[in-house]
Structure formats: C-alpha cells, structure tokens
Design an enzyme around this catalytic site. Structure first.
Site: not given
Ligand code: FAD
Ligand code: SIN
Length: 534
Positions: A123, A244, A293, A352, A387
């Site tokens: 990537e 993104h 990015r 993103h 990032r």
């Molecule tokens: P999240 O997975 O967002 O989880 C947050 C949790 O907190 C959820 O369960 C939500 O409901 C809960 N929550 C929020 N507010 C509250 C509240 N007030 N009270 C209780 N619960 C709450 N990263 C990569 O490394 N590789 C990838 O390929 C990639 N692709 C991506 C594609 C997309 C479309 C997106 C949106 C992001 C992508 N990212 C990727 C980024 C990555 O997915 C996220 O940064 C990562 O999953 C965040 O994980 P997290 O556990 O911190 O938060």
């Molecule tokens: C993507 O698949 O392009 C998202 C990857 C990322 O946010 O790290």
C-alpha cells in the site's frame, strides 16, 4: 466539565471497564482476561459496529522474507513526516509481528499465496509488500470476527451493547474510577447508570463524522477523546486528520460514510488519472501512485481544483482478477452503477483517520491517572503527522496487549466518585452545519482565512444549547469539542506537514518539528502547549 445527563438510575462494577468493541477494545479485553482481571466491555451500538469491521487493505507487519521491523520503521517514519515518536514506532514495528501471530492463533484467517504462504500486498508509503489481508479486501471483518468469537467465549468479560459512555467519573484525588453510561436496554440496566472500575480503557475509535464525507461509520463521533478531554486529559496531533485519497465519489449530497476504494487496489496496479487521462502522480513523488496518503490526497485535490471536476479517476481495469481479489469493493462499485473491471472509478478524498488523539505513554496511560486509551482514540506518537497505511489495526493489537500488561502489574485501588462540575449539552441540529463548515474550512487544504471562518461558525453553534439529554445531543456535543480542538491546532501550526496542508504556509518548517498539545480546564478554558518531539 461533563455532558448533561439524567440522574444515574443503576450501577455496576468490574476491575477494568473497556469502552469500545473494535480491534483495540477487544484486544485489550482479551489480554486483561489473560491476567485474570474482570472486564466490563461497553459498546454504543451492536458489538460488531466500528471502523474495524470496515478495514479493507490489511495489517502491516514485517513478516515477509527479507523484511525487517527496521524497514517497516523507516517507512512509518517517512510517512509520519518528522513527527513520529521513535520509541512508539519501535514498539509498533518490533512487537507487531508477534501480535499478528497471536491474532492468527486466536483464529483469524489471512489470505494465502499459491505456495501456501501468507499473501502480502503493498500500500501507499510501503517500500515492500508487507500487508496481510483477509477475504481479499475484507480484512477488518475477519479480524473483528476472530476477536469477537474469543471475547464471546470468555465468561469473565461482561458485554453491554447499546451502552454509550458519556463521561469519566473521578475520585477526590483526581483518578478516573468509572464512567457514566446511557444504555438502551431492558430490565434494571436501562437509561443512565454508573459503572465503577479501578481503571478505564477508552477504545472508541475515530472522529470521521466531524466532516461531511468520511469513510468512517456513524459511530465514529470521537466520544472517547471528548470524554478524556473533559476529564482533563491532554490531546495531541489532532490537526493531522488523514484524508483517504480514493473514496468512491457519488455526489456531494451524499453525507456521512462513503465507500472506500482500498489503497491495495493501487498496490495491485491501478492508476490515478485526471480528466485529460494523464497519470498525474508520475513525477510528483518517487512512489508515484503509491506515495504516502497525504501526498496523493493533496495531488488529487489539486487536480480537482484545476479541472473543476469534483473527482479524479482510478483505473483498475488492468487488474485481471479484480472480482476475487476485491470482492467488497467490486460489490460496492456495482451497487453504485460502476463496473470497475470495465470502466474507471470516480474517486475523491474523504476524512479517514485521526492520526492524533489522547496523548498516551508507551503503555497507553493518559495524563489522567486511571485513564488509558487504545487504538484510533490514542496518540501514541507512532503515526506522527500522517499514519502509514495498515498501521492502525496493528496499533490496536500491539498497544492493547501493553495496556493489559501494565494494568496487571499496577492496577490502581478502586476510587470513590465525586460529583463533577458544570454540565454542557448542544442541540443535535448543529451537526450538519458543523460538518459542512469543517469540510469547507478545515479539510484537505486549509488556510488562516478558512480556519477562522470555521472557528466563527463553531463559536456560533456553541450557543445552540439543549436541555434534552439524548444520544444525538451527546454525540453532537462531542463532535463540537473535537472540531474546536482540530481548528485550534490547525490555526496554530503555521506550516504544511503530513496530512495538515495550509495554502498560506505551503512549506514544512523545522521550527515546527514539535507537537501541539491541548487541554481543557473545568471551566472550559483551553490550554495549548508546543512540545518537542521525543
Ligand atoms: P473502532 O474499530 O472504530 O471501534 C470503536 C468502538 O467504540 C466501536 O465499537 C464503537 O461502537 C465504540 N464506541 C464509540 N463511541 C462509544 C461510546 N461513547 N460508548 C461506547 N462505545 C463507543 N486500518 C488498517 O490498519 N488497515 C486497513 O486496511 C484499514 N482500512 C480501513 C477502511 C475503512 C473503511 C476505515 C473506516 C478504516 C480503515 N482503517 C484501516 C482504519 C482502522 O480500521 C481503524 O483505525 C481501526 O479499526 C480503529 O480501531 P479501534 O478499535 O480504535 O476503533
Ligand atoms: C485501505 O485499504 O486503503 C485503507 C488502509 C488503511 O487505512 O490503513
């Protein structure tokens, strides 16, 4: 400071409360259990909601032949544009491979090559193929599935869904000792309640909903970062919101979550084209279409300004097995009337990822005792000003394990909560004007004029208060607090760096090799410091 709520009508307790059920929250909860601690896992929607399940491209880790954590470190530092905390990057890249192996042992299944090895793709910003992926472009769904199965199988983790954490509870000595929650439930746990714990881990993900168009799901309203700010914690690097580059362009009338076209599509050979059919990334960066990015997003933005067209093209017609390699993206393109195997995909940048967040140490500890932060809500310093692709899932895995190990060693005593001070609440109708103003004034390209205009809008919106506590009002209030923090930092940083680009200060300046750290006091006054990078 706290958000206005009704009086708590119920209470519960555990050793540790984990807020959020994405990769960060689930990993932290499972690791806490491996030390025998009881866990209350609260999550504001269904347990599988959050950014994690939407992740497409994959997880970066130095697992391929010839790859090393040191090479992964170099790419991470280059993307971070001088603002990474080197110790945090060292932790991420050196503990990453083991964290991924553990995830595989927990049941996550990654795609294999024809020879049976784990298939690795590339990537933006990576000089090597080091991205593990699952289901082609459904990596997050697989990570979420595997971790959820493990969490559900552990009776020491109590799960409350539809439980929105509102504010931290603090003891007289200032330690966090629980949270207030609003639960849409049944029986004794319905409405506002209090959960007490010896430590609280915020893992509430990102804040993409602060902008009009985002890849983030509806739950990404930055609640945990706002909760931490109100509890007195420091936040840092919040001006570095990553856009993104390749999000499916549909129409500006489409607000909220938009379909992502993974960077891995360019990793497999797709190219960006302008409206004259030119491959405009060539010559702009040595890695051309696979530049970091921020570089690609700003070039797309420039091309859009030149052409007056609100998108550029992504040509993926040369990828022979597109439907198998990218089934999720194929389906979302088809659902939007585009066949990516035959025609070009219109794409534009959208918000993103929050590279900044609540400032934490290498064990996820915030500046407030008892309050830990993991995943996208945290600013570990590993991402700096931008990032590197696929380092986010990895960060959740690595730092979730570290927080649990730290709490197993040094679990604070249970504190007694004391009444908090002033309460605030904004009217949910501020949301749309807030998002529009943030996209217009604090988006991919900012300037003092545009930021000041947005700041003015935010000030006017802060007068629209509400006396009706409800989910939409809590979320809107949180987004307003974070929008204010982003605009303040963006105005302070008079340079362009990483994903913070200023048209009035187009160059990076060595004077700005520092981090902007912000805090809010009990009366709502902001304090801002500029701290040198460690
Ligand atoms: P999240 O997975 O967002 O989880 C947050 C949790 O907190 C959820 O369960 C939500 O409901 C809960 N929550 C929020 N507010 C509250 C509240 N007030 N009270 C209780 N619960 C709450 N990263 C990569 O490394 N590789 C990838 O390929 C990639 N692709 C991506 C594609 C997309 C479309 C997106 C949106 C992001 C992508 N990212 C990727 C980024 C990555 O997915 C996220 O940064 C990562 O999953 C965040 O994980 P997290 O556990 O911190 O938060
Ligand atoms: C993507 O698949 O392009 C998202 C990857 C990322 O946010 O790290």
């Amino acid at each position: 400071m706290r958000l206005l709520t009704g009086k708590p009508g119920w209470s519960t307790s555990a050793d540790v409360i984990v807020i959020g059920s994405g990769v960060a929250g689930l990993t932290t909860a499972l690791n806490l259990r491996s030390y025998g601690l009881s866990v209350l896992l609260v999550t504001k929607a269904r347990i599988d909601e959050g950014s994690t399940k939407w992740a497409q491209g994959g997880i970066a880790a130095a697992l391929g032949p010839g790859d090393t954590p040191d090479q992964h470190k170099k790419d991470t530092l280059a993307a971070g544009a001088g603002l990474c905390d080197i110790k945090a990057v060292d932790v991420l890249v050196s503990e990453g491979p083991e964290a991924v192996r553990k995830l595989i042992a927990q049941g996550a299944v990654f795609d294999k090559s024809e020879t049976g090895e784990i298939a690795l793709t590339r990537e933006g910003g990576h000089l090597r193929n080091r991205i593990l992926h699952a289901g082609g472009d459904a990596t997050g769904a697989e990570v979420s599935r595997a971790l959820l199965a493990a969490v559900r199988g552990d009776t020491g983790i109590e799960i409350i869904e539809h439980a929105l954490a509102i504010d931290a509870l603090k003891s007289i000595s200032g330690e966090v000792c629980g949270v207030t929650l609003h639960v849409i439930g049944a029986g004794s746990r319905d409405g506002v309640g209090r959960a007490l714990a010896k430590a609280v881990v915020v893992a509430t993900g990102g804040l993409g909903q602060v902008y009009s168009q985002t890849t983030n799901p509806a739950v990404s309203t930055g609640d945990g970062v706002a909760l931490a700010l109100r509890a007195g914690a420091k936040v840092a690097d919040v001006e570095f919101v990553q856009f993104h580059p390749t999000v499916l362009w549909r129409d500006l009338a489409n607000r909220g979550q938009q379909p992502l076209i993974s960077e891995a599509v360019r990793g497999e050979g797709a190219v960006l084209l302008n409206n004259k059919n030119e491959q405009f990334m060539v010559g702009k960066h040595p890695q051309a279409d696979l530049a970091p990015r921020d570089v690609v997003a700003i070039e797309i933005f420039n091309q859009m300004q030149i052409s007056g067209q609100p998108y550029v093209w992504l040509d993926a017609t040369n990828i022979s097995d597109f439907t198998n390699r990218f089934p999720t993206i194929y389906a979302s393109c088809i659902a939007n009337g585009i066949d990516p195997t035959k025609e070009r995909i219109p794409v534009a940048p959208a918000s993103h990822y929050a590279s900044g967040g609540v400032l934490v140490d290498l064990d996820g500890q915030s500046s407030v005792p008892g309050l830990y932060i993991c995943g996208e809500s945290a600013c570990t310093g590993a991402h700096g000003a931008n990032r590197l692709a696929s380092n986010s899932l990895l960060e959740g895995l690595v730092f979730g394990a570290r927080i649990a190990a730290k709490l197993a060693k040094e679990l604070p005593k249970q504190g007694e909560p004391v009444e908090a001070g002033n309460s605030v609440l904004l009217d949910p109708k501020i949301l749309l004007p807030l998002q529009i103003s943030m996209s217009e004034g604090a988006g991919v390209l900012r300037s003092q004029t545009s930021l000041k205009k947005t700041r003015q809008t935010l000030q006017e919106l802060s007068k629209l208060t509400s006396t009706e506590p409800r989910i939409e009002a809590w979320e809107a209030s949180n987004l307003h607090l974070l929008a204010t923090a982003i605009v303040k930092s963006a105005l302070t940083r008079t340079e362009s760096r990483g994903s913070h680009r200023r048209s009035d200060y187009p160059q990076s300046s060595d004077q700005w090799l520092s981090r902007i750290v912000q805090q809010v006091d009990a009366d709502g006054n902001w304090k801002s410091d500029v701290e040198a990078i460690k």
